[in-house]
Structures are given as structure tokens and as C-alpha cells.
Enzyme design. Structure first.
Site, PDB file in Angstrom:
ATOM      1  CD  GLU A 150      -3.070  -0.704   0.034  1.00  0.00           C
ATOM      2  OE1 GLU A 150      -3.511   0.459  -0.077  1.00  0.00           O
ATOM      3  OE2 GLU A 150      -3.392  -1.626  -0.733  1.00  0.00           O
ATOM      4  CB  SER A 159     -50.585 -36.686  -6.301  1.00  0.00           C
ATOM      5  OG  SER A 159     -51.219 -36.795  -7.555  1.00  0.00           O
TER       6      SER A 159
END
Length: 659
Positions: free
Chosen positions: A80, A347
Site C-alpha cells: 500500500e 398429488s
């Protein structure tokens, strides 16, 4: 030249001062650092305490930069801001390098912001990308450098920056991804955490472990280039086995269950708390088994029959959900087909018509007629294209004869059947028409499975649930579940009768593919045009519902509930019951249920059981329904053999407003 140079310098200083004053005019009050608003952090854990998922924004302990492992801060600096300890908030060399790299690449591939600038943005500014915000960021960066030490700035940055998956700060990220505090991370974990800073969502170990690992390799190489570690240390790190991220308590598909739970949290507890821990009923081993079995069966058979999606819900007879598969791949689709999808149950809905008739005197041996019937322009037929005349109710339900089911609903009454479905927990709208017997009204898998659970729960109604406790981590719970549902929904002897019929499904009927080595019962279901296929079944230990179909309702290639769904159900139940002794199931074994045996004895509060209506003809060797010893007047019902004539049916439909 000297004179004009001095004049220009003075005006330049004035111009810079004006610019700084202009952009500093509306800066936030930097005398105090306002904490940003955070969503409540919700952690959902399985029954064994393993983490399933996290929601909201999580923050960990405040950790001083000096207390962190040296390799962690070095990893952050290497990737960074390597010149962090030598610049004054703005790094002209870093900006020039970034501009050159971006120029050569033809696009923005590298940023020139320092850690101090990023800290200023996180502490005071919004994430908007404007020239104004960048200038304000630079002004605040210089101010931070003038008022705080480098270690203080680095501490502020690491404790406020976002690390993905709802985690803010280095400690929250370490605990979330690796289950350890930030002070205990190793070299590889340090590289993974530092790598997250560029793109937290893209490189999250939870979402893409491979991308996280590749980014960590970039960080490690940067650490070597910066002189923070040696090539030998890098090689040693590469030789180590990959560090596994903190995996969910169930499989990856457990996020369907977690989403279902997270949606319920506001109903149980105040979500204004900064963090909540939700303890659930999910059993990780069963969840992983459910996912693996659904994936395996669908991979093997789904493509052959045109089925692309499946869902499964498994619960204990009291309604505690132990496994949930909401679809094939949460990352591809977060739509939960087990909870949200409304589909025709076919069903599998016949159970309600038969049970309603049982409450009015039907027995498994009562005769019903399976013969052609026409109502207006509707003439239901059977799957095999045949009619079977007079058959027992047991056979009619087990073999799923459609015309018999329509007559059964006609006998039991549509309103009474809908009322029964409501008692058992069906909340979806049900259309009051005779085709309801064939499952033409849409329901969802969770509520249908819970309705069947009452039959495994001795007739006591079930509310499907997954939350056991909710509260702040380490503190007294705000909510603890107690109670057992809505109470008795069906009398035990009626449960016994319907269970006998549903057990026949597994032996002589449409559910033979699901048959187990222990007492079990269930019902298959197939909607019109093979768009949906279901199997709902249960033992004394678990109640499981399975749905197979396509999201867009495309018909499958003759997939019935007794085929692929029944096989998935069977495979899961074999795993779920592995190592468990077989237990009797009310109505499936030969024992008299205790509730029935004590009914009418004077010592209990149970309502007396109605006397059964004897069948007109009992087939030789057919088992008889166990009837409680208390004889009362049987309710007035139409005998099973008697049928309404055509005019009577049409009149009934007319009264119901069916056109």
C-alpha cells in the site's frame, strides 16, 4: 527576472492559500473523529456453534499498530505505501510513479494515495471520486501528519479500513476469515489480509479463496522487493499448505438457510444492538449431506430429464429445520426455492383430502370409486391411463388415483379440507374448487413439509423454525425459543389412519423408490405437464420434503414425484438415519398409541374418538384400523361407495363460483 520571479512566487503562494482555504471551508470538524453508522452485525451459527454466515458490519477490538505482528504491518506497507515513514502525508514520488505506470498501461492500474490519505478519507470524508474530495483528502492528510505520529495514523487506518464481508478493521477481518485475533496471524494470513485492501469483495477468502491466494502471492513478492522478507522466507511460505479460511458451519449452500434466518431476526430481537449472535437448529453434517446428495442426483439425472433446479427441507417432527437446500448453487442464484417459490404440489396435496375424510369417518379399508368423472369440461384421468373401479382408500392414496381423490374431496367437503390445511400450517391461498384435490393451488416446500410434520408429531401442529437463541455475543440472550407450536391439530387416531395409507405409498404405491429399512410414510406429487415433482415423507426422526423442477416452469421429461425426488429423499434419509435405531411410527407399526389407549378412561382431557365407519367390504388379510375403545355416535357422512351424480357435482361447483 529575479523581481518577476519573486512576484510570481508570492502570487503562487497566495493562489495556493486561496485554493486551500476554498476547499477547506466545508471540511468536517476534524477536532473529533465521528464514528460512521454501522449496520448491526449478525452472525448466524449452526447447532454445533460453527459459523454459517455473517450480515451487517462487524468491528473487532481496537489494536495498536505496535501490537500487531511485524509481518502484518510490513505486508500492508509493502503493497500500500512503502514510503509511509518517510513522506509527509503526500508522496510526490509515489504519485509520479503511479502516473507513469498508468500512462504505460493506458488505464488506471495503480493509485498514488498514501496510507495517511486513505486514513483521512476513512475518518472524515465520503468515498465519492471527485477532484474536490481528492484535494480535501490531501489537506487532511497534511493535517494528520502535523498532529499525530506515524504509528497513530497507521493504527487509525488499520482499525477503520474495510476488509470485505462486512468487516471493518484488521481484528474483525482476522477473526472473521481465520478465527484468530489480528495479533495471532501468520505470514500467509497477513498477506491475504493486506491483499484485501485493493478490492475487498473481489479478493475475499469467503467468496473466492483462489483469488485471495493469488493476491497474497503478489503481496509476498512485494514484501521481498521491499526487503521486508527474504527469498528463503518466501519459499518457506510457499511450501506451507494453504491456510483455509473460516468455513461456514454447513456447506456453501447453507447461505439459503442463513438468509431465511437473517430475515426473521428483526421479529425476534432489537437490531439496534451493534452485534447479535443467532444460534440455530441447522445440523452441519446433515446440511452437507443434503447438498451433496442433491448435487449428485441432479448431476446424474437432471440433465437427462430436463430438470435444472431442486430444493430440499429437512426438519425434526417438532419443526426444527436441520437442513435446507434452496437451489443448485447459491453463488449463481440466491432465490430460495425451499421458502419463497410457490409451485403446484400435485398429488402430494391429496393427503389433506383423505385426512379430512378420515376425520369424518373414512378408514384405510373404506371403498372408494376410481372411475371416469366429468365436471363441466374437466375430466381428470390417472397417470396409467386406466380406471380401477372400487378400491380401498389405502390403495387409492398409495397409487395416487386422481378420480378417487376428487371424489374424496367431494365427500370430505372443500371448505373442511381447506380448514384442515390451515390447521396444519398451509398459509398460501387455496382455491375452493374440486381440482384442489390434485394440488392445483400453489404452496411452498417449507409449509408443505411442516404440514406433513404434524403426522410424525402425533397430530400436534408444527411451526417450522430455525432460531434457538439471539443475543449479543457473550451476553444474556435477548430471545430464547420455548414452546412447541400451535398444539393438537389432528386427533391421534386420525393420524394413525392417514399414516397407514401413506405408509402404503412406500410399499405398493408411487413412493417405492423411497422405501427405507424402517417405518416410514410419504406421498409423491406431480403437477400438470410435469412442471413440478415432489416427494414429502417422514420417519419418527425426520420429516423431509423435496421439490424438482425448472424456475421458468418448463415441463420436464415425465419426471414424477416418485422418481427423481423420491430418490433424493431416499438417499438423504439413508444418511440422516445412519447409525440410528429404527423407531415405531404412529399407525405404521402394530402398537396402540398411548393417546388412543387412554382416551375415554376418565383420567385425561382428550376428546373422545369417533367410532370408525366399517368398510362395506374388507379385502381378505387387510389390516384393520385400530379404534379407541370409547364408542360414540359416528358423524353423519356419505358412505365411501356413494357418489354424487353429475347434476349434483355441477350444482356444487356452481355454488362455489367455479363457473
Amino acid at each position: 527576472m529575479a523581481k518577476w520571479g519573486a512576484v510570481l512566487s508570492i502570487w503562487g503562494v497566495i493562489a495556493v492559500g486561496v485554493v486551500v482555504a476554498y476547499f477547506a471551508y466545508d471540511l468536517p470538524d476534524i477536532r473529533q473523529v465521528a464514528m460512521p453508522e454501522r449496520r448491526t452485525a449478525i452472525t448466524v451459527v449452526a447447532a454445533d456453534g460453527g459459523q454459517i454466515a455473517r450480515y451487517g458490519d462487524m468491528t473487532g477490538d481496537m489494536v495498536q499498530a505496535s501490537a500487531l505482528p511485524k509481518q502484518l504491518t510490513q505486508a500492508v506497507l509493502a503493497i500500500e505505501d512503502r514510503r509511509f515513514y518517510s513522506h509527509y502525508g503526500i508522496d510526490p514520488i509515489g504519485v509520479a510513479r503511479a502516473l507513469w505506470v498508468n500512462y504505460r498501461a493506458g488505464r488506471a492500474v495503480q493509485g498514488g494515495s498514501t496510507i495517511t490519505q486513505q486514513a483521512a478519507k476513512n475518518l472524515f470524508l465520503t468515498p465519492e471520486r471527485t477532484v474536490r474530495r481528492k484535494i480535501q483528502e490531501a489537506i487532511l492528510a497534511v493535517w494528520l501528519e502535523m498532529n499525530f505520529s506515524k504509528d497513530q495514523i497507521l493504527t487509525a487506518y488499520l482499525n477503520r479500513v474495510y476488509f470485505g464481508s462486512g468487516t471493518y478493521g484488521i481484528d474483525a477481518a482476522a477473526r472473521a476469515y481465520f478465527g484468530v485475533p489480528a495479533t495471532d496471524v501468520n505470514l500467509e494470513q497477513s498477506a491475504i489480509l493486506a491483499g484485501l485492501l485493493k478490492a475487498p469483495s473481489r479478493y475475499s477468502p469467503d467468496r473466492d479463496p483462489e483469488a485471495a491466494r493469488q493476491r497474497a502471492d503478489v503481496v509476498l513478492a512485494a514484501m521481498v522487493d521491499a526487503g521486508f522478507i527474504t527469498d528463503k522466507q518466501l519459499q518457506a511460505a510457499d511450501d506451507q499448505p494453504p491456510v483455509p479460511p473460516r468455513r461456514p458451519g454447513g456447506g456453501s449452500g447453507s447461505r439459503y438457510f442463513a438468509d431465511w434466518i437473517a430475515d426473521q431476526v428483526p421479529d425476534f430481537a432489537n437490531t439496534a444492538a451493534p452485534a447479535l449472535r443467532v444460534e440455530t437448529t441447522l445440523v452441519p453434517a446433515l446440511q452437507r449431506a443434503a447438498e451433496a446428495i442433491v448435487d449428485a442426483r441432479m448431476a446424474e439425472d437432471g440433465g437427462k430429464v430436463g430438470a435444472t433446479q431442486a430444493a430440499l427441507v429437512a426438519m425434526r417432527p417438532d419443526g426444527a429445520v436441520v437442513a435446507m437446500v434452496g437451489g443448485r448453487g447459491y453463488s449463481q442464484s440466491q432465490f430460495n426455492r425451499a421458502v419463497t417459490a410457490q409451485r403446484q404440489p400435485g398429488s402430494s396435496f391429496k393427503m389433506f383430502a383423505y385426512l379430512s375424510a378420515v376425520e369424518q369417518g373414512l378408514t384405510p379399508d373404506s371403498l372408494v370409486l376410481d372411475a371416469p368423472i366429468t365436471i363441466k369440461n374437466w375430466s381428470p384421468g390417472n397417470y396409467d391411463g386406466k380406471f380401477h373401479g372400487e378400491v380401498t382408500a389405502r390403495e387409492a392414496l398409495a397409487k395416487s388415483y386422481n378420480t378417487a381423490a376428487v371424489r374424496m374431496l367431494q365427500r370430505a367437503g372443500i371448505d373442511k379440507t381447506i380448514g384442515l390445511a390451515r390447521r396444519l400450517g398451509i398459509n398460501s391461498p387455496l382455491r375452493p374448487e374440486l381440482s384442489l384435490a390434485l394440488g392445483t393451488s400453489e404452496v411452498n416446500l417449507l409449509e408443505l413439509t411442516a404440514a406433513y410434520a404434524a403426522l410424525a408429531n402425533d397430530g400436534n401442529g408444527v411451526w417450522p423454525y430455525g432460531v434457538e437463541r439471539i443475543g449479543p455475543p457473550g451476553l444474556e440472550p435477548l430471545y430464547t425459543r420455548f414452546g412447541g407450536g400451535p398444539g393438537e391439530a389432528v386427533l391421534p387416531w386420525h393420524v394413525e389412519a392417514i399414516n397407514r395409507m401413506l405408509a402404503a405409498t412406500m410399499t405398493i404405491g408411487t413412493g417405492r423408490s423411497a422405501r427405507l429399512d424402517r417405518p416410514s410414510a410419504g406421498k409423491s406429487g406431480t403437477s400438470q405437464g410435469y412442471r413440478d415433482a415432489w416427494f414429502i415423507g417422514f420417519t419418527a426422526d425426520y420429516v423431509v420434503g423435496v421439490w424438482v423442477g425448472n424456475d421458468d416452469g418448463t415441463p420436464m421429461d415425465k419426471v414424477t414425484g416418485g422418481s427423481l425426488p423420491a430418490k433424493i429423499w431416499h438417499d438423504f434419509m439413508v444418511e440422516a438415519e445412519r447409525g440410528r435405531p429404527a423407531k415405531p411410527l404412529l399407525g405404521v407399526d402394530d402398537s396402540l398409541p398411548a393417546a388412543v389407549a387412554t382416551a375415554g378412561s376418565g383420567g385425561g382431557t382428550l376428546a373422545p374418538a369417533p367410532a370408525s365407519i366399517a368398510p362395506t367390504v374388507t379385502p381378505s388379510g387387510a389390516p384393520k384400523l385400530l379404534v379407541p375403545p370409547t364408542a360414540v355416535t359416528a358423524p353423519t357422512v356419505q358412505p365411501a361407495k356413494q357418489e354424487l351424480d353429475q347434476g349434483g357435482l355441477e350444482g356444487l361447483l356452481g355454488r362455489l363460483g367455479n363457473g
